[in-house]
Design an enzyme around this catalytic site. Sequence first.
Site, PDB file in Angstrom:
ATOM      1  N   LYS A  56       0.822  -1.200   0.000  1.00  0.00           N
ATOM      2  CA  LYS A  56       0.000   0.000   0.000  1.00  0.00           C
ATOM      3  C   LYS A  56       0.873   1.273   0.000  1.00  0.00           C
ATOM      4  CE  LYS A  56      -4.050  -2.023   0.015  1.00  0.00           C
ATOM      5  NZ  LYS A  56      -3.940  -3.464   0.226  1.00  0.00           N
TER       6      LYS A  56
HETATM    7  C1  LIG Z   1      -5.276  -4.285   0.883  1.00  0.00           C
HETATM    8  C2  LIG Z   1      -6.736  -4.159   0.971  1.00  0.00           C
HETATM    9  C3  LIG Z   1      -7.487  -4.614   2.070  1.00  0.00           C
HETATM   10  C4  LIG Z   1      -6.923  -5.455   3.170  1.00  0.00           C
HETATM   11  O1  LIG Z   1      -5.760  -5.086   3.694  1.00  0.00           O
HETATM   12  P1  LIG Z   1      -4.717  -6.114   4.359  1.00  0.00           P
HETATM   13  O2  LIG Z   1      -3.902  -5.175   5.182  1.00  0.00           O
HETATM   14  O3  LIG Z   1      -3.917  -6.734   3.257  1.00  0.00           O
HETATM   15  O4  LIG Z   1      -5.480  -7.079   5.172  1.00  0.00           O
HETATM   16  C5  LIG Z   1      -8.835  -4.345   2.095  1.00  0.00           C
HETATM   17  N1  LIG Z   1      -9.444  -3.700   1.095  1.00  0.00           N
HETATM   18  C6  LIG Z   1      -8.772  -3.274   0.010  1.00  0.00           C
HETATM   19  C7  LIG Z   1      -9.494  -2.533  -1.063  1.00  0.00           C
HETATM   20  C8  LIG Z   1      -7.400  -3.518  -0.102  1.00  0.00           C
HETATM   21  O5  LIG Z   1      -6.759  -3.134  -1.203  1.00  0.00           O
END
Ligand SMILES: *Cc1c(COP(=O)(O)O)cnc(C)c1O
Length: 397
Positions: free
Chosen positions: A186
Amino acid sequence: MPGFEYFGDLERKEVQDVLDTGVLMRYGFDGMRNGHWKAKSLEKELQEQLHVKHVQLVSNGTAAVTSALAIAGVGAGDEVIMPCFTFVASFEAIMMLGAIPILVDIDDTLTLDPEAVKAAITNKTKAVMPVHMCGSMANLDALKAICDHNNLLLIEDACQAIGGTYKGKYLGTYGDVGCFSFDFVKTITCGEGGAVITNNSIYAKNADHFSDHGHDHMGNDRGAESHPFLGYNFRISELNAAVGLAQARRLKEFLGLQKKYYTIIRQALSKIPEVTFRTVPEGGEESYAFLNFYLPNLEITTKVASAFKTSGVDVCFHYYNNNWHYIREWQHLKDLKTLYPIPREVKEGLHYLKTKQFKKSDHYIGRNISCLIKLSWTEAQVKERARLMVKAINENL
Ligand SMILES: *Cc1c(COP(=O)(O)O)cnc(C)c1O
């Protein structure tokens, strides 16, 4: 995206502070920690940057979505309307609470179609959860009007769009509760981490307790704390929060780079009349984590996506056949493959997925290519990439 490309001395220093004290936990041990509170500091940093009253860090983005729903009272048998283009975490989080994910179409914003939301409302609907996919947002005014009219919660999954804004507000702060992920890919990362954000002080208190076994965090003897209600352990560790703290301080810098590279590529692709771009709702500004565009049809899009690969243009995704992000490949959800028996109302509530068609979404996802904007590129590399992309598209039209 992603912040991990910029992991460096700032992150190392914050982590070293934690290692020097040995306090890896975010709560308690006040005497030992030598003034270092990384999770608390990151929460404060995000509150200030995103202009939101409350931030609760949690262990990951999936835990953030689960917590966001739980703290607002979504649970057994409730229906939550969500898009069919998202990450698998969206339905995982809903189902973990015994609630039922109701997947509906997206529109040319690549996020929830307000008309599809309206059509999906039943007397069991409790919340609408737009997912601001690939750096841009749903039409939040339209969704808010629907939610207000039907007395529904608006929960924003802004995991992929931190720093984007809508009508002057940061994404995640417009609805009742917002969610972020700080996983490794992210825009800012903790390694693993997430956050629940809200301006509602009751939800904030719920999030504080819920993510730590229901502890009320009163006084300074953890063993003597009471539990006003049941919770889970969704705590983030100080080590993860330390990385995130350094990264969050660089958010503006990351967003600036994303915008710069996005703009170079977009200007180059704009010269091709057959290329159109994702719609950004009026009053919205993307986080520029991705550049999303449409080609005339599925066949051309498939060809261009593979031409990108062979010409070395990486991190561009044609989500139509993707396991992680689009309903077409989520056979495990359609077949309800679980390790353990799930509540009957969830099982029955998901029966519709065996036959439901997502024609409108197929139309957009089939023609969409989504290109990640990396922070580690140089301007010269971005220009060369844009040139190769234009060439690959022109050769396959
Ligand atoms: C990455 C993501 C999540 C979940 O995040 P994690 O930290 O990997 O559990 C939820 N929703 C969206 C849209 C994402 O891209």
